[in-house]
Design a protein around this motif. Structure first.
Motif, PDB file in Angstrom:
ATOM      1  N   GLY A 281       0.915  -1.383   0.094  1.00 52.02           N
ATOM      2  CA  GLY A 281      -0.179  -0.254  -0.357  1.00 52.02           C
ATOM      3  C   GLY A 281       1.104   1.517  -0.307  1.00 52.02           C
ATOM      4  N   LYS A 282       0.189   1.934   1.032  1.00 52.91           N
ATOM      5  CA  LYS A 282       1.101   3.348   0.502  1.00 52.91           C
ATOM      6  C   LYS A 282       2.403   3.900   1.945  1.00 52.91           C
ATOM      7  N   SER A 283       2.289   3.134   2.685  1.00 52.65           N
ATOM      8  CA  SER A 283       2.845   3.106   4.195  1.00 52.65           C
ATOM      9  C   SER A 283       4.158   2.776   2.997  1.00 52.65           C
ATOM     10  N   GLN A 284       5.148   3.899   3.847  1.00 48.56           N
ATOM     11  CA  GLN A 284       6.612   3.632   3.238  1.00 48.56           C
ATOM     12  C   GLN A 284       7.445   2.728   4.138  1.00 48.56           C
ATOM     13  N   GLY A 285       6.504   2.843   5.584  1.00 56.91           N
ATOM     14  CA  GLY A 285       7.188   1.937   6.260  1.00 56.91           C
ATOM     15  C   GLY A 285       6.776  -0.110   6.263  1.00 56.91           C
ATOM     16  N   ASP A 286       5.853  -0.082   5.102  1.00 58.15           N
ATOM     17  CA  ASP A 286       5.220  -1.684   4.765  1.00 58.15           C
ATOM     18  C   ASP A 286       6.192  -1.804   4.025  1.00 58.15           C
ATOM     19  N   LYS A 287       6.007  -0.990   2.736  1.00 62.67           N
ATOM     20  CA  LYS A 287       7.201  -0.786   1.679  1.00 62.67           C
ATOM     21  C   LYS A 287       8.189  -1.752   1.893  1.00 62.67           C
ATOM     22  N   MET A 288       9.238  -1.056   2.678  1.00 63.73           N
ATOM     23  CA  MET A 288      10.229  -1.477   2.911  1.00 63.73           C
ATOM     24  C   MET A 288      10.383  -2.454   4.056  1.00 63.73           C
ATOM     25  N   VAL A 289      10.090  -3.490   4.260  1.00 63.98           N
ATOM     26  CA  VAL A 289       9.348  -4.110   4.959  1.00 63.98           C
ATOM     27  C   VAL A 289       8.555  -5.169   3.769  1.00 63.98           C
ATOM     28  N   PHE A 290       8.453  -5.494   2.817  1.00 60.28           N
ATOM     29  CA  PHE A 290       7.697  -6.097   1.914  1.00 60.28           C
ATOM     30  C   PHE A 290       8.916  -6.172   0.778  1.00 60.28           C
ATOM     31  N   ARG A 291       9.948  -5.298   0.805  1.00 59.66           N
ATOM     32  CA  ARG A 291      11.239  -5.062  -0.113  1.00 59.66           C
ATOM     33  C   ARG A 291      12.050  -6.414   0.719  1.00 59.66           C
ATOM     34  N   ASP A 292      12.287  -5.869   1.573  1.00 59.30           N
ATOM     35  CA  ASP A 292      13.290  -6.646   2.582  1.00 59.30           C
ATOM     36  C   ASP A 292      12.465  -8.306   2.568  1.00 59.30           C
ATOM     37  N   PHE A 293      11.415  -8.277   2.368  1.00 59.86           N
ATOM     38  CA  PHE A 293      10.718 -10.151   2.688  1.00 59.86           C
ATOM     39  C   PHE A 293      10.595 -10.502   1.182  1.00 59.86           C
ATOM     40  N   THR A 294      11.279  -9.679  -0.225  1.00 56.07           N
ATOM     41  CA  THR A 294      10.902 -10.146  -1.233  1.00 56.07           C
ATOM     42  C   THR A 294      12.926 -10.082  -1.700  1.00 56.07           C
ATOM     43  N   LEU A 295      13.743  -9.971  -1.049  1.00 54.81           N
ATOM     44  CA  LEU A 295      14.746 -10.370  -1.260  1.00 54.81           C
ATOM     45  C   LEU A 295      15.149 -11.602  -0.715  1.00 54.81           C
ATOM     46  N   GLU A 296      14.393 -11.802   0.534  1.00 53.21           N
ATOM     47  CA  GLU A 296      14.440 -13.223   1.008  1.00 53.21           C
ATOM     48  C   GLU A 296      14.227 -14.030   1.090  1.00 53.21           C
ATOM     49  N   ILE A 297      12.845 -13.652  -0.619  1.00 57.87           N
ATOM     50  CA  ILE A 297      12.681 -14.982  -0.970  1.00 57.87           C
ATOM     51  C   ILE A 297      13.114 -15.342  -2.397  1.00 57.87           C
ATOM     52  N   ILE A 298      14.367 -14.276  -3.064  1.00 60.74           N
ATOM     53  CA  ILE A 298      14.965 -14.448  -4.560  1.00 60.74           C
ATOM     54  C   ILE A 298      16.322 -14.659  -3.646  1.00 60.74           C
ATOM     55  N   GLY A 299      16.634 -14.668  -2.292  1.00 59.11           N
ATOM     56  CA  GLY A 299      17.802 -15.388  -1.933  1.00 59.11           C
ATOM     57  C   GLY A 299      17.953 -16.473  -2.038  1.00 59.11           C
ATOM     58  N   ALA A 300      16.085 -17.154  -0.356  1.00 54.26           N
ATOM     59  CA  ALA A 300      16.349 -18.576  -1.219  1.00 54.26           C
ATOM     60  C   ALA A 300      16.265 -18.988  -2.299  1.00 54.26           C
ATOM     61  N   MET A 301      15.369 -19.033  -3.505  1.00 57.60           N
ATOM     62  CA  MET A 301      15.400 -18.949  -4.540  1.00 57.60           C
ATOM     63  C   MET A 301      17.055 -19.412  -4.875  1.00 57.60           C
ATOM     64  N   LEU A 302      18.022 -18.280  -4.555  1.00 59.19           N
ATOM     65  CA  LEU A 302      19.130 -18.423  -5.689  1.00 59.19           C
ATOM     66  C   LEU A 302      19.743 -19.737  -4.864  1.00 59.19           C
ATOM     67  N   GLN A 303      19.763 -20.094  -3.524  1.00 58.58           N
ATOM     68  CA  GLN A 303      20.499 -20.560  -2.673  1.00 58.58           C
ATOM     69  C   GLN A 303      19.806 -22.312  -2.656  1.00 58.58           C
ATOM     70  N   GLY A 304      18.921 -22.029  -3.632  1.00 61.12           N
ATOM     71  CA  GLY A 304      17.931 -23.827  -3.553  1.00 61.12           C
ATOM     72  C   GLY A 304      17.274 -24.284  -2.252  1.00 61.12           C
ATOM     73  N   GLU A 305      17.001 -22.806  -1.193  1.00 61.51           N
ATOM     74  CA  GLU A 305      16.389 -23.607  -0.282  1.00 61.51           C
ATOM     75  C   GLU A 305      14.869 -23.310  -0.199  1.00 61.51           C
ATOM     76  N   VAL A 306      14.237 -24.307   0.472  1.00 64.65           N
ATOM     77  CA  VAL A 306      12.749 -24.133   1.261  1.00 64.65           C
ATOM     78  C   VAL A 306      12.128 -22.585   0.723  1.00 64.65           C
ATOM     79  N   LEU A 307      11.161 -22.573   0.223  1.00 68.67           N
ATOM     80  CA  LEU A 307      11.163 -20.813   0.324  1.00 68.67           C
ATOM     81  C   LEU A 307       9.983 -20.657   1.420  1.00 68.67           C
ATOM     82  N   PRO A 308       9.192 -19.248   1.533  1.00 70.40           N
ATOM     83  CA  PRO A 308       8.378 -19.088   2.824  1.00 70.40           C
ATOM     84  C   PRO A 308       6.910 -19.344   2.928  1.00 70.40           C
ATOM     85  N   VAL A 309       6.787 -20.496   2.132  1.00 71.13           N
ATOM     86  CA  VAL A 309       4.824 -19.709   1.712  1.00 71.13           C
ATOM     87  C   VAL A 309       3.997 -18.848   2.804  1.00 71.13           C
ATOM     88  N   ASP A 310       4.309 -20.270   3.984  1.00 74.97           N
ATOM     89  CA  ASP A 310       3.340 -19.482   4.850  1.00 74.97           C
ATOM     90  C   ASP A 310       3.517 -18.358   4.891  1.00 74.97           C
TER      91      ASP A 310
END
Length: 479
Positions: free
Chosen positions: A406-435
């Protein structure tokens, strides 16, 4: 260690002469040069007796054709320094109106206005040449006065469509000598480089309590070099990606020899020019640094670089500043065996370099699997008729989570970091945090619907569902 070895290997692939290991291009994209032709009395031996400026003109700047030696450019040592390695000022974009361009260059009272280009040129570049004895006293004031008189020669040709550098060279019988062709400028560069690398002192010798061997090649060191001069994120007031210690202990933190330092420095320059991508994630630079592994044929590494460089020249691959669809991760996935990649996701924040994610030892086969699984899920479960690539997939996860933030800058930063966490797990071949993905998404559905148009929130919900299926498909393949 793999990251540094790969950087050194990149540097070793460069043909380096003299200072070239320490040089970078002034601009990564094509632009314009505002050339200031300096008139020098007598020969070109230091100190240069500069009589004034013969003319100021414009020249095309080609990022691919720029010779490192001619420009002899290296980024300033800091944002508040009162000197630069070479007489080049990055002016950025100008204005379409000549009067407005003059206002940012040298308006009345510019000597007291620190934001004007002439103030920066005089006080943060040229004056130190006088202070260090490379210009005859009074030369800078003559140069600046002449520039004020002659800047009108280019004002009407400036615009806001491209970036500019202001470069000082010598007028030698009608030929413009670039800084790297002038011995006084080269000697100044070497003096400043030595001071910068050694913290303003002479080269440090390993002390009795320090490692005597290079941390990378294990050679016995005569002089010690720290990697904070290559990577701004390797600071010595905090522990970061590379070991961080108090600056007084710099020589104890992964010290390297001069040869390895030059290789890593040259490698950083080559990666920035050819393997940096800023089009996949907003404000995030991505490095994918190749490294030959095992007993693989070294020609595989050279062939990859040759092919990549050719594609850059043809503008088929997104290099620094290029916005090219679907040609970065997808091309890396097609590399084949014999190479691995080290990924770094980092952000430029003024003079700082902030590393958000580093993933080492990623084989291209893993990238190919990520792409093929994405295409299979899109086709079989969502009925897509046309294949999309891994670049599209990664952009879509960022866009989807950003929409749910949404419009919350704080949430956007949290979601960006979560995006990078998902990408990192993909590149490392790890289990992705679906839940975890679902827990981020579901509570924000009401706000998504409330703040967006029907077409927008339906698209976001559609891609969220697609990513749940994609992550579950990848998790089933994780051993």
């Amino acid at each position: 260690m793999g990251f540094l070895q790969a950087m050194a290997q990149m540097g070793q692939s460069e043909t380096k002469e003299g200072l070239e290991a320490y040089l970078i291009r002034p601009m990564d994209r094509d632009g314009k040069e505002i050339r200031v032709w300096l008139q020098v009395n007598g020969d070109l031996e230091e100190p240069l007796d500069i009589a004034g400026v013969s003319r100021i003109d414009l020249a095309d700047y080609s990022a691919n054709g720029a010779g490192l030696k001619d420009y002899m450019y290296r980024k300033p040592a800091g944002s508040n320094t009162t000197w630069a390695f070479s007489p080049i000022h990055k002016a950025g974009k100008m204005k379409n109106d000549p009067d407005k361009s003059l206002e940012v260059l040298c308006p009345p009272g510019w000597r007291e206005d620190k934001d004007t280009h002439f103030h920066k040129i005089r006080n943060r570049i040229l004056m130190d040449y006088e202070k260090e004895g490379f210009f005859v006293p009074g030369s800078v004031d003559q140069v600046i006065a002449a520039m004020e008189e002659k800047i009108h020669m280019v004002l009407s040709d400036l615009d806001n469509k491209q970036s500019y550098i202001i470069i000082f060279g010598i007028d030698q019988e009608g030929a413009f000598l670039y800084p790297g062709r002038v011995s006084a400028f080269e000697n100044y560069f070497q003096q400043k480089l030595a001071q910068n690398l050694d913290g303003g002192k002479k080269s440090k010798k390993p002390d009795s309590n320090q490692e005597k061997n290079c941390s990378l090649c294990n050679a016995v060191m005569d002089s010690v070099f720290g990697l904070n001069k290559v990577f701004k994120f390797n600071t010595f007031d905090k522990v970061s990606v590379l070991a961080g210690l108090d600056k007084n202990e710099i020589t104890h933190s992964f010290p390297v020899c001069r040869s390895c330092f030059e290789d890593i420095s040259a490698g950083r320059g080559k990666v920035d020019r050819e393997l940096n991508n800023s089009s996949v994630l907003p404000k995030i630079n991505i490095w994918a640094i190749p490294e030959a592994v095992g007993d693989s044929d070294p020609r595989i590494f050279n062939r990859f670089l040759d092919t990549w460089e050719k594609n850059l020249e043809d503008k088929n691959v997104g290099g620094a500043g290029e916005r090219t669809e679907g040609m970065y991760f997808s091309r890396l996935a097609q590399t084949g065996q014999g190479l691995i990649f080290h990924f770094v996701f980092w952000e430029q924040n003024n003079a700082q370099e902030i590393v958000h994610l580093m993933v080492e030892d990623v084989p291209p086969e893993r990238l190919a699997r990520l792409e093929s699984t994405w295409q299979r899920v899109c086709k079989q479960q969502f009925g897509w008729q046309k294949d999309t690539d891994l670049d599209f997939a990664i952009r879509s996860i960022y866009a989807t989570l950003t929409n749910f933030a949404g419009k919350s800058q704080g949430d956007k930063m949290v979601f960006r970091d979560f995006t990078l966490e998902i990408i990192g797990a993909m590149l490392q071949g790890e289990v992705l945090p679906v839940d975890m993905f679902k827990r981020f998404i579901v509570p924000r559905l009401p706000r998504l619907v409330y703040e967006n148009k029907p077409g927008d929130y339906r698209r976001s919900m559609y891609y969220a569902e697609l990513w749940v299926e994609y992550m579950q498909a990848l998790n089933r393949e994780v051993i």
